[in-house]
Scaffold this active site. Structure first.
Site, PDB file in Angstrom:
ATOM      1  N   HIS A  92       0.858  -1.196   0.000  1.00 17.81           N
ATOM      2  CA  HIS A  92       0.000   0.000   0.000  1.00 17.81           C
ATOM      3  C   HIS A  92       0.892   1.243   0.000  1.00 17.81           C
ATOM      4  CE1 HIS A  92      -3.127   2.827   1.148  1.00 17.81           C
ATOM      5  NE2 HIS A  92      -2.472   3.157   2.235  1.00 17.81           N
ATOM      6  N   ASN A  93       0.510   2.262  -0.781  1.00 13.89           N
ATOM      7  CA  ASN A  93       1.304   3.506  -0.834  1.00 13.89           C
ATOM      8  C   ASN A  93       2.796   3.193  -0.856  1.00 13.89           C
ATOM      9  OD1 ASN A  93      -1.076   4.856  -0.838  1.00 13.89           O
ATOM     10  ND2 ASN A  93      -0.863   5.803   1.173  1.00 13.89           N
ATOM     11  N   GLU A  97       1.774   0.287  -5.481  1.00 15.55           N
ATOM     12  CA  GLU A  97       0.800   1.362  -5.679  1.00 15.55           C
ATOM     13  C   GLU A  97       1.502   2.667  -6.032  1.00 15.55           C
ATOM     14  OE1 GLU A  97      -3.122   3.338  -3.562  1.00 15.55           O
ATOM     15  OE2 GLU A  97      -1.694   2.259  -2.304  1.00 15.55           O
ATOM     16  N   ASP A 142       0.414   6.804  -6.375  1.00 16.06           N
ATOM     17  CA  ASP A 142      -0.551   7.914  -6.293  1.00 16.06           C
ATOM     18  C   ASP A 142      -0.035   9.039  -7.179  1.00 16.06           C
ATOM     19  OD1 ASP A 142      -1.849   6.496  -4.395  1.00 16.06           O
ATOM     20  OD2 ASP A 142      -1.921   8.079  -2.901  1.00 16.06           O
ATOM     21  N   HIS A 159       1.699  11.347  -1.451  1.00 12.89           N
ATOM     22  CA  HIS A 159       0.410  11.150  -0.797  1.00 12.89           C
ATOM     23  C   HIS A 159      -0.309  12.492  -0.790  1.00 12.89           C
ATOM     24  CE1 HIS A 159      -1.896   9.025   2.688  1.00 12.89           C
ATOM     25  NE2 HIS A 159      -2.531   8.993   1.548  1.00 12.89           N
ATOM     26  N   GLU A 182      -3.511   5.092  -8.543  1.00  9.25           N
ATOM     27  CA  GLU A 182      -4.520   6.003  -8.009  1.00  9.25           C
ATOM     28  C   GLU A 182      -4.304   7.329  -8.720  1.00  9.25           C
ATOM     29  OE1 GLU A 182      -5.862   7.841  -3.817  1.00  9.25           O
ATOM     30  OE2 GLU A 182      -5.277   5.736  -3.757  1.00  9.25           O
TER      31      GLU A 182
END
Length: 741
Positions: A304-305, A334, A336, A349, A383
């Site tokens: 995640h992230n 991931e 973003d 983030h 994302e």
């Protein structure tokens, strides 16, 4: 005795390291400081200090170093590339989560000597056999204890050594061992005598007792006796004669015993301490599962992230975080993405103070590191918060940098009824993102929870958000093939309408609720669709949720903060330790059948329900790590065994604690468990330093799938909190597994 042997010490590069060099340690563009580095006499420890540090210095072992990168192969060295040429620069990359060490030499020759020297020492450490490793530890202890460096050890130095080794021993017993080892009667031990002292100190009575049970003359195990031990205790049925011969050949140090086809106590102990004598089934370590089933039939190691090194609010975004996750076998990372100020998309983030990195640099890092730990496909979970213009830039970077590695067409040109397999997708990077229309036609669709909520942890998006359709770039959309993000409308809707290439993301709280309320539906859904679970938005400290609850209902992409060590990452590492650490683990057969009625809440209703009894005799511990590095501090260890699985299988049992002995504590206590769904259970062994006034301190752990456990007398080689090896720390146990009657 010199365990290194003369060869490595005579190597010209290693000689340069032993003579010492002034290297510049670089932490940022503004922090570049000179340090004196040298390799110590043991040929394993690198020592360094600044000129102004007085007596203060730092050390690390060559065994802590995973690799050496040459030139500007780190973000920090790239940032100073104009100041220092590539032939002066190198990076030491450590195992686990320890940060890199970026160094600059004063000359290209010196840089080359350190690069090649460290690589040779790493290679030597990796190829040591059990005997050489043992010799190395003995040599290390001798070096640590011989304070005045005269090559001898007085009784006073021996007493200090015992404290360093984590053992409280009364003075009379210590003196008796010292006198027995002092053959020259010089009131000091030279190296050869110290080897004898160490051997007496590490004599394993509990191993000797097992040996005695099977040895006719108490001196050796003949081939038939060893075969008998393998059958009766280690539960090896087939090929035990051949295996006994192989073990004697591999582990017996005495040529005399070998020629008689026998094994001495030394050989027996060496076998039990080896990887073959470990708790992990040797045939489960390497790739052994069927990799030709649909992607939805596998648990997939997921991050995640991934770009974050620390917390979710102020942490540093780094390419190094991707490298670390990928080398741990992670197969879903991931990104973003946000609009960058100069037309270049950035990764960070959003709406926080985390630093930014360029999207194209992330893609280049993926290209270089995606398939170093595993050949199986990597899913790039996108994302996307970018404008259409910068999405098009992203698409261009993905195509240009990844080339043929990027999967942007159907594997066989046909719209699939089920997802392709890891085998078919080997060496490919798949994009998971929103897509305009479907593989069959071209209408606009809605999107997944996480992207709609932009990291909120609400249970469902608001009406306004539902109306909002992100403007999508056709170029980026066209790169999405098998992992199209869609909003989850319920299991019934998915059963009737979902295509196999459509997948949804669920917050941990939503997934937890669905697992509890409609577990069987979730298991069925996950036989065909991929599901991705992500940590709740309130976990700004990058803490993790328990992934086991999600695996219990067959969720494949259970994304964790890889940068955060602890129980949850231990479970993740434990599950994916099997099957060649390739990042894919085949789900049990009852989780791959679309008509399955399995519910983790009611495991006894399963058709082929066969609960098992697990009995673990915790016998002893060996050279457990110190918690407090103060010289006089000694641990009071206890062992706890924890079971993670379906709710009925969750259990913990622990031994009593042993006072003042981390060196060779003996418990001889048995812990019993009933396992209702063995195929999903993970077993975690934890060693802690007991403290009656406050929380116990963590010392070491090892986690593995229940299905990978070898019965019999086994050693567990403990890992640090970071998941790295801490030899020679181990537990000696006896395991039996039987059907519950």
């Amino acid at each position: 005795m010199d365990p290194e042997g003369s060869r490595i010490q005579d190597d010209p590069d290693v000689k340069v390291m032993m003579a010492g060099s002034t290297l510049r340690k670089v932490k940022s563009r503004s922090w570049k400081k000179q340090r004196h580095f040298r390799l110590l006499e043991d040929g394993m420890t690198i020592w360094y200090k600044s000129r102004w540090a007085g007596r203060f210095h730092s050390t690390f072992s060559v065994t802590d170093v995973e690799a050496v990168r040459e030139g500007h192969q780190s973000e920090i060295l790239l940032s100073v590339a104009e100041e220092f040429t590539a032939n002066l620069c190198f990076t030491l990359v450590f195992h686990g989560r320890q940060g890199n060490l970026d160094l600059v030499a004063e000359s290209p020759e010196e840089a080359r000597a350190w690069i090649q020297g460290v690589r040779k020492l790493i290679q030597k450490a990796q190829t040591m056999d059990e005997k050489e490793r043992l010799d190395q530890w003995v040599w290390d202890w001798f070096q640590k204890a011989d304070k005045n460096k005269d090559g001898k050890m007085t009784f006073k130095e021996v007493r200090k050594l015992l404290k360093m080794m984590n053992v409280e021993m009364n003075e009379a017993h210590a003196l008796r061992l010292f006198t027995m080892a002092d053959k020259s009667e010089s009131d000091s031990l030279e190296m050869e005598e110290f080897v004898l002292f160490y051997k007496m100190l590490t004599q394993r009575d509990e191993v000797w007792k097992v040996f005695q049970d099977y040895s006719g003359d108490g001196e050796k195990l003949m081939l038939e006796e060893l075969e008998n031990f393998l059958k009766m205790e280690q539960q090896e049925k087939e090929g035990s004669v051949q295996h006994a011969e192989e073990l004697i050949d591999r582990y017996e140090p005495s040529e005399t015993a070998k020629s008689q086809g026998a094994m001495s106590l030394d050989g027996f102990q060496m076998y039990l301490c080896s990887q073959e004598g470990s708790i992990f089934k040797t045939d489960h370590v390497d790739l052994h599962q069927d990799m030709s089933q649909p992607l939805s039939h596998y648990f997939i190691s997921s991050s995640h992230n991934t770009y974050l090194m620390e917390d979710q609010l102020r942490g540093q975004s780094s390419l190094e975080a991707y490298i670390q996750a990928l080398k741990r076998g992670c197969r879903c990372v991931e990104v973003d993405c946000w609009d960058g100020s100069d037309g270049e998309p950035v990764v960070y983030h959003g709406h926080t103070w985390t630093s930014k990195i360029l999207f194209k640099d992330v893609v280049s890092t993926l290209k270089e590191y995606a398939f170093k730990a595993s050949d199986f496909p990597v899913i790039l979970s996108l994302e996307n918060h970018c404008s259409v213009e910068q999405q098009t830039v992203m698409a261009q970077h993905l195509r240009q940098i990844l080339g043929d590695t990027l999967l942007n067409t159907l594997v066989d040109g046909q719209v699939p009824q089920h997802l392709p397999s890891p085998q078919e997708l080997k060496g490919k990077i798949l994009l998971k993102a929103k897509k305009i229309g479907s593989l069959e036609s071209c209408e606009t669709d809605d999107v997944s929870d996480e992207e709609e909520m932009a990291n909120g942890d609400a249970e469902s998006p608001s009406a306004d958000e539902k109306k909002t359709k992100c403007n999508l770039s056709r170029e980026l959309s066209d790169l999405v093939v098998y992992c199209k993000s869609v909003h989850f409308h319920g299991f019934e809707h998915a059963r009737l309408h979902a295509k196999c290439y459509e997948m949804s993301s669920f917050s941990e709280s939503k997934a937890k609720r669905l697992a509890k309320e409609t577990g069987t539906d979730f298991v069925q859904h996950n036989t065909k669709q991929l599901s991705r679970i992500y940590p709740g938005g309130l976990r700004t400290d990058s803490s993790n949720y328990n992934p086991q609850e999600m695996w219990n209902v067959g969720c494949q992409i259970v994304a964790l903060n890889f940068q955060t060590a602890g129980l949850e990452m231990d479970l993740n590492d434990g599950l994916f330790r099997q099957n060649g650490c390739c990042g894919y683990v085949l789900k049990p057969d009852f989780m791959r059948d679309g008509n399955t009625q399995f519910s983790p809440e009611k495991p006894e209703e399963r058709q082929d329900y066969k609960p098992l009894r697990l009995s673990i005799q915790v016998i002893s511990g060996q050279q457990l790590p110190k918690v407090n590095q103060k010289e006089g501090s000694i641990v009071d260890p206890l062992v706890r065994v924890e079971i993670y699985g379906v709710p009925q299988d969750q259990a913990k049992e622990e031994t009593s604690h042993i006072n003042n002995n981390g060196f060779n504590p003996v418990w001889n206590e048995t812990l019993n468990f009933v396992i209702h769904t063995p195929e999903l259970a993970l077993v975690r062994f934890v060693v802690e330093d007991y403290d009656k006034a406050s929380r116990n301190d963590f010392m070491g752990q090892f986690t593995l799938p229940f299905t990978c456990i070898q019965a019999g007398y086994r050693h567990i080689h403990l890992l640090s909190k970071d998941g790295t090896a801490i030899p020679p720390s181990s537990l000696f146990i006896n395991i039996s597994i039987s059907e519950l009657t």
